[in-house]
Write a protein that holds these residues in place. Structure first.
Motif, PDB file in Angstrom:
ATOM      1  N   SER A  28      17.620  74.022   7.387  1.00 18.53           N
ATOM      2  CA  SER A  28      17.056  73.730   5.762  1.00 18.53           C
ATOM      3  C   SER A  28      15.650  73.299   5.700  1.00 18.53           C
ATOM      4  O   SER A  28      15.066  73.504   4.845  1.00 18.53           O
ATOM      5  CB  SER A  28      17.985  72.756   5.105  1.00 18.53           C
ATOM      6  OG  SER A  28      17.723  71.381   5.454  1.00 18.53           O
ATOM      7  N   LEU A  32      15.730  77.717   5.545  1.00 17.88           N
ATOM      8  CA  LEU A  32      16.771  78.910   6.148  1.00 17.88           C
ATOM      9  C   LEU A  32      18.274  78.340   5.724  1.00 17.88           C
ATOM     10  O   LEU A  32      18.342  77.119   5.644  1.00 17.88           O
ATOM     11  CB  LEU A  32      16.647  79.045   7.649  1.00 17.88           C
ATOM     12  CG  LEU A  32      15.086  79.521   8.096  1.00 17.88           C
ATOM     13  CD1 LEU A  32      15.005  79.475   9.486  1.00 17.88           C
ATOM     14  CD2 LEU A  32      15.036  80.769   7.527  1.00 17.88           C
ATOM     15  N   LYS A  33      18.921  79.222   5.477  1.00 13.10           N
ATOM     16  CA  LYS A  33      20.535  79.126   5.266  1.00 13.10           C
ATOM     17  C   LYS A  33      21.182  79.020   6.462  1.00 13.10           C
ATOM     18  O   LYS A  33      20.679  79.576   7.361  1.00 13.10           O
ATOM     19  CB  LYS A  33      21.235  79.981   4.356  1.00 13.10           C
ATOM     20  CG  LYS A  33      20.609  79.833   2.765  1.00 13.10           C
ATOM     21  CD  LYS A  33      21.392  80.816   2.166  1.00 13.10           C
ATOM     22  CE  LYS A  33      21.023  80.913   0.518  1.00 13.10           C
ATOM     23  NZ  LYS A  33      19.680  81.433   0.150  1.00 13.10           N
ATOM     24  N   GLY A  46      30.298  71.881   8.229  1.00  9.05           N
ATOM     25  CA  GLY A  46      30.584  72.674   7.190  1.00  9.05           C
ATOM     26  C   GLY A  46      29.848  72.009   5.688  1.00  9.05           C
ATOM     27  O   GLY A  46      29.793  72.217   4.748  1.00  9.05           O
ATOM     28  N   ASP A  47      29.898  70.415   5.850  1.00  7.68           N
ATOM     29  CA  ASP A  47      29.221  69.668   5.211  1.00  7.68           C
ATOM     30  C   ASP A  47      27.782  69.944   4.548  1.00  7.68           C
ATOM     31  O   ASP A  47      27.214  69.667   3.516  1.00  7.68           O
ATOM     32  CB  ASP A  47      29.318  68.239   5.394  1.00  7.68           C
ATOM     33  CG  ASP A  47      30.687  67.667   5.483  1.00  7.68           C
ATOM     34  OD1 ASP A  47      31.840  68.297   5.302  1.00  7.68           O
ATOM     35  OD2 ASP A  47      30.799  66.531   6.141  1.00  7.68           O
ATOM     36  N   VAL A  48      27.017  70.644   5.462  1.00 10.05           N
ATOM     37  CA  VAL A  48      25.808  70.984   5.266  1.00 10.05           C
ATOM     38  C   VAL A  48      25.362  72.363   5.319  1.00 10.05           C
ATOM     39  O   VAL A  48      24.078  72.722   5.712  1.00 10.05           O
ATOM     40  CB  VAL A  48      25.000  70.146   6.192  1.00 10.05           C
ATOM     41  CG1 VAL A  48      24.725  68.760   5.625  1.00 10.05           C
ATOM     42  CG2 VAL A  48      25.321  70.048   7.554  1.00 10.05           C
ATOM     43  N   ALA A  49      26.456  73.093   5.626  1.00  4.59           N
ATOM     44  CA  ALA A  49      26.107  74.845   5.680  1.00  4.59           C
ATOM     45  C   ALA A  49      26.166  75.276   4.327  1.00  4.59           C
ATOM     46  O   ALA A  49      26.952  74.965   3.764  1.00  4.59           O
ATOM     47  CB  ALA A  49      27.144  75.352   6.846  1.00  4.59           C
ATOM     48  N   HIS A  50      25.429  76.495   4.294  1.00  2.00           N
ATOM     49  CA  HIS A  50      25.571  77.280   3.044  1.00  2.00           C
ATOM     50  C   HIS A  50      26.883  77.895   3.176  1.00  2.00           C
ATOM     51  O   HIS A  50      27.526  78.020   1.866  1.00  2.00           O
ATOM     52  CB  HIS A  50      24.289  78.642   2.993  1.00  2.00           C
ATOM     53  CG  HIS A  50      24.298  79.263   1.878  1.00  2.00           C
ATOM     54  ND1 HIS A  50      24.291  78.722   0.632  1.00  2.00           N
ATOM     55  CD2 HIS A  50      24.612  80.651   1.732  1.00  2.00           C
ATOM     56  CE1 HIS A  50      24.256  79.667  -0.139  1.00  2.00           C
ATOM     57  NE2 HIS A  50      24.569  80.891   0.362  1.00  2.00           N
TER      58      HIS A  50
ATOM     59  N   GLY B  46      22.115  73.143  -2.948  1.00  2.00           N
ATOM     60  CA  GLY B  46      23.438  74.086  -2.622  1.00  2.00           C
ATOM     61  C   GLY B  46      23.458  74.350  -1.324  1.00  2.00           C
ATOM     62  O   GLY B  46      24.551  74.537  -0.756  1.00  2.00           O
ATOM     63  N   ASP B  47      22.535  74.863  -0.672  1.00  2.00           N
ATOM     64  CA  ASP B  47      22.335  75.317   0.745  1.00  2.00           C
ATOM     65  C   ASP B  47      23.037  74.219   1.597  1.00  2.00           C
ATOM     66  O   ASP B  47      23.347  74.422   2.875  1.00  2.00           O
ATOM     67  CB  ASP B  47      20.910  75.542   1.092  1.00  2.00           C
ATOM     68  CG  ASP B  47      20.408  76.859   0.627  1.00  2.00           C
ATOM     69  OD1 ASP B  47      21.258  77.473  -0.326  1.00  2.00           O
ATOM     70  OD2 ASP B  47      19.227  77.158   0.740  1.00  2.00           O
ATOM     71  N   VAL B  48      22.824  72.941   1.265  1.00  4.59           N
ATOM     72  CA  VAL B  48      23.291  71.726   2.358  1.00  4.59           C
ATOM     73  C   VAL B  48      24.185  70.683   1.904  1.00  4.59           C
ATOM     74  O   VAL B  48      24.181  69.756   2.099  1.00  4.59           O
ATOM     75  CB  VAL B  48      21.796  71.300   2.754  1.00  4.59           C
ATOM     76  CG1 VAL B  48      21.152  72.047   3.808  1.00  4.59           C
ATOM     77  CG2 VAL B  48      20.990  70.805   1.625  1.00  4.59           C
ATOM     78  N   ALA B  49      24.617  71.269   0.481  1.00  4.51           N
ATOM     79  CA  ALA B  49      25.652  70.406  -0.092  1.00  4.51           C
ATOM     80  C   ALA B  49      27.119  70.791   0.372  1.00  4.51           C
ATOM     81  O   ALA B  49      27.304  71.955   0.406  1.00  4.51           O
ATOM     82  CB  ALA B  49      25.468  70.399  -1.557  1.00  4.51           C
TER      83      ALA B  49
END
Lengths: 357, 357
Positions: A28, A32-33, A46-50, B46-49
């Motif tokens: 991030s 980048l995603k 998963g908490d911080v992934a797109h 949103g990418d990291v939430a």
């Protein structure tokens, strides 16, 4: 070398544990995603992934959709099934590459590769059955360790042989899996080098850290390690030799034993490594960002150490100490795992002990 | 003071821009999830939430669902509609609190509050129309600046008055919005203090940074600022006085003008602040983590500076320089915004210039 990935591009990560979580955070920072592929539900990453795909590594449809949705693929663990890699590599580049994976997935291949490079390893022998083991014990002797060739980590899939009488039990522990007998190395300390190699072939290594294990799991990494200047240079040169020989792209962990006969390579891990977590608070560019930079085709960042650090893993119930640790000046890194289990890595703490000496 | 939020708890963040993005990353380090509420589609955060709600601030059903899904609410900008806050505060605690928001949402309230605290501000007057402006210009004089009382940022909603003849045009620019006339302050430099106050009342401030603006937008922050030791102490004491007076919980940005007559408070922002981005590479605990620690009821972290840093914003086309900057030792922080627009904050660069002096 291809163009660096631009803002908004997506890095696919196989595995959704804490390493994938910290890789996502690093991605991030570069705009980048990330898209996580993980068989287990609610992965820490998963908490911080797109995006997250929850599917087994045998699900070809899920793998295909994942491979088509990402610009490059990396991974947080080395034991990815070969069939999944065969499919994915037709859809997107995989970094680090197949050669690094094939080498590190099999202890016998790995040790042979290291020996061929002229590096020292523990004495070892291929063990297909009781006859091999009996023969190997006469040359390698005891104490020694029987290990499965594949799928071992954190001390699992290993049996110590203190005397030849232990051989049958140890062999039974392997459950017919191909194995390797490793001679015991009498080392004074264990250190590791976190090395990185970019898509342009540039190599950058972090200062070696000194590791202490507890119950077969990494407990602490201290930087700087107690090494002489020539040992320090040797350690970094060993890592660089391995990275170049594998035409490697990404970050690699290289564990070394310090012995009176020089540095002996214990094992290599083709990924970011627990013993490199100190870089998050000791360097401007941490191992996670360095790995993302490499796999995304960016130039490597500055891995210079600005601070001395002691990293301590929080294993199982250790996490109950977090409220107390939070009162100190330490940096806490938790993985968001809901369930505390014995032996489970729940987080780590980086204690900055001063400016880089 | 309530219990610190445990692993897996969720912080609701109003606003999904770059500040929300970096707050999400910081929350993940403490094992916390974030849920972004943002009217615009595909917000950078949103990418990291863990979750994103895309809905306007007038959508009571969406606000209610959001408020019920989170453990605490914070925000990345201060101009949140009052009606949304009225609803949300019945569902979850909001930090920083309503008093800080009400104070900083209105320039007149803010300046009056600061004066009541015994702090210096620019001379100011409430402007409801042409008569007020004419009277104020005789006491405050020119050059001066007419500003809307609410909803201004990055130089928007402001008109300079160089001579009384500019008054009617400036007033027209306000489009009938309540306004304030501010006298011009002859300052030698602008500095800011990023201060934090925990739920337990503890206060910790980062070292002041020195800000340079370009076209009304922050361009660079340099740490340490060129201040005498007594100015440095004054700056931190001013921030602490404001934090305590507001019974504040979270991080606040306090902009100060350095003048021959002492430090004059320019404005306060009840949130993480662009001029605090340097802390990501200059401190063990950055402003984003410090804010999350405060709103989550954790003890504040160690905000000590280990390195000197120059932070540079990447505005609009500046982002085209990223490939070149990536070759240097600098730390790059991109916000993942797909579309480049003039004046849009696309990212920032932290250049570590050496160990903390």
């Amino acid at each position: 070398m291809s163009e660096p990935l631009p803002t908004g591009a997506t890095i696919g990560i196989l595995g959704g544990g804490q390493l994938g979580r910290m890789l996502s955070v690093a991605a991030s920072r570069l705009g980048l995603k990330t898209h996580i592929y993980e068989p287990g539900a609610n992965p820490p990453a998963g908490d911080v992934a797109h995006r997250v795909t929850t599917a087994p590594y045998e699900d070809e449809a899920a793998l295909t959709a994942f491979g088509n949705a990402v610009d490059v693929i990396t991974y947080e663990f080395e034991n990815i099934p070969t069939s999944a890699l065969d499919l994915l590599e037709t859809l997107a580049p995989i970094h680090p590459g197949r050669k690094a994976l094939a080498t590190s997935q099999d202890r016998l291949t790995e040790k042979s590769f290291l020996q061929d490079l002229g590096l020292q390893t523990a004495p070892f022998a291929d063990i297909a059955g009781a006859d091999d083991l009996e023969a190997a014990l006469t040359t390698i002797g005891t104490p020694s360790i029987l290990k499965t060739r594949r799928f071992g980590y954190d001390g699992k899939g290993q049996a110590r042989i203190m005397s030849p009488a232990d051989a049958p039990g140890a062999l039974a522990d392997m459950a017919d899996a191909p194995a390797i007998l490793e001679g015991f190395v009498d080392f004074t300390r264990e250190v590791s080098v976190i090395g990185a190699r970019g898509a342009d072939g540039a190599v950058a290594c972090y200062d070696p850290g000194e590791n202490v294990h507890k119950n077969g799991i990494l407990d602490t990494t201290t930087v700087p390690a107690s090494l002489s200047p020539s040992q320090r240079t040797d350690a970094v040169l060993i890592a660089a030799r391995i990275l170049n020989a594998l035409d490697y792209v990404g970050v690699m962990g290289v564990e070394l034993f310090v012995t009176p006969k020089g540095l002996i390579v214990n094992e290599i891990a083709p990924r970011v490594h627990n013993s490199g977590h100190w870089t998050q608070n000791g360097c401007t560019i941490c191992q996670f960002e360095q790995h993302i930079r490499a796999v995304a085709g960016w130039p490597l960042g500055d891995g210079k150490r600005h601070s001395d650090v002691v990293m301590e893993n929080l294993i199982g119930d250790d996490v109950a100490r977090v409220p107390e640790i939070a009162q100190t000046g330490a940096a806490i890194h938790l993985y968001g795992k809901a369930e505390v289990k014995a032996g489970r890595k729940m987080g780590h703490v980086n204690r900055v002990t001063g400016p880089a000496a």
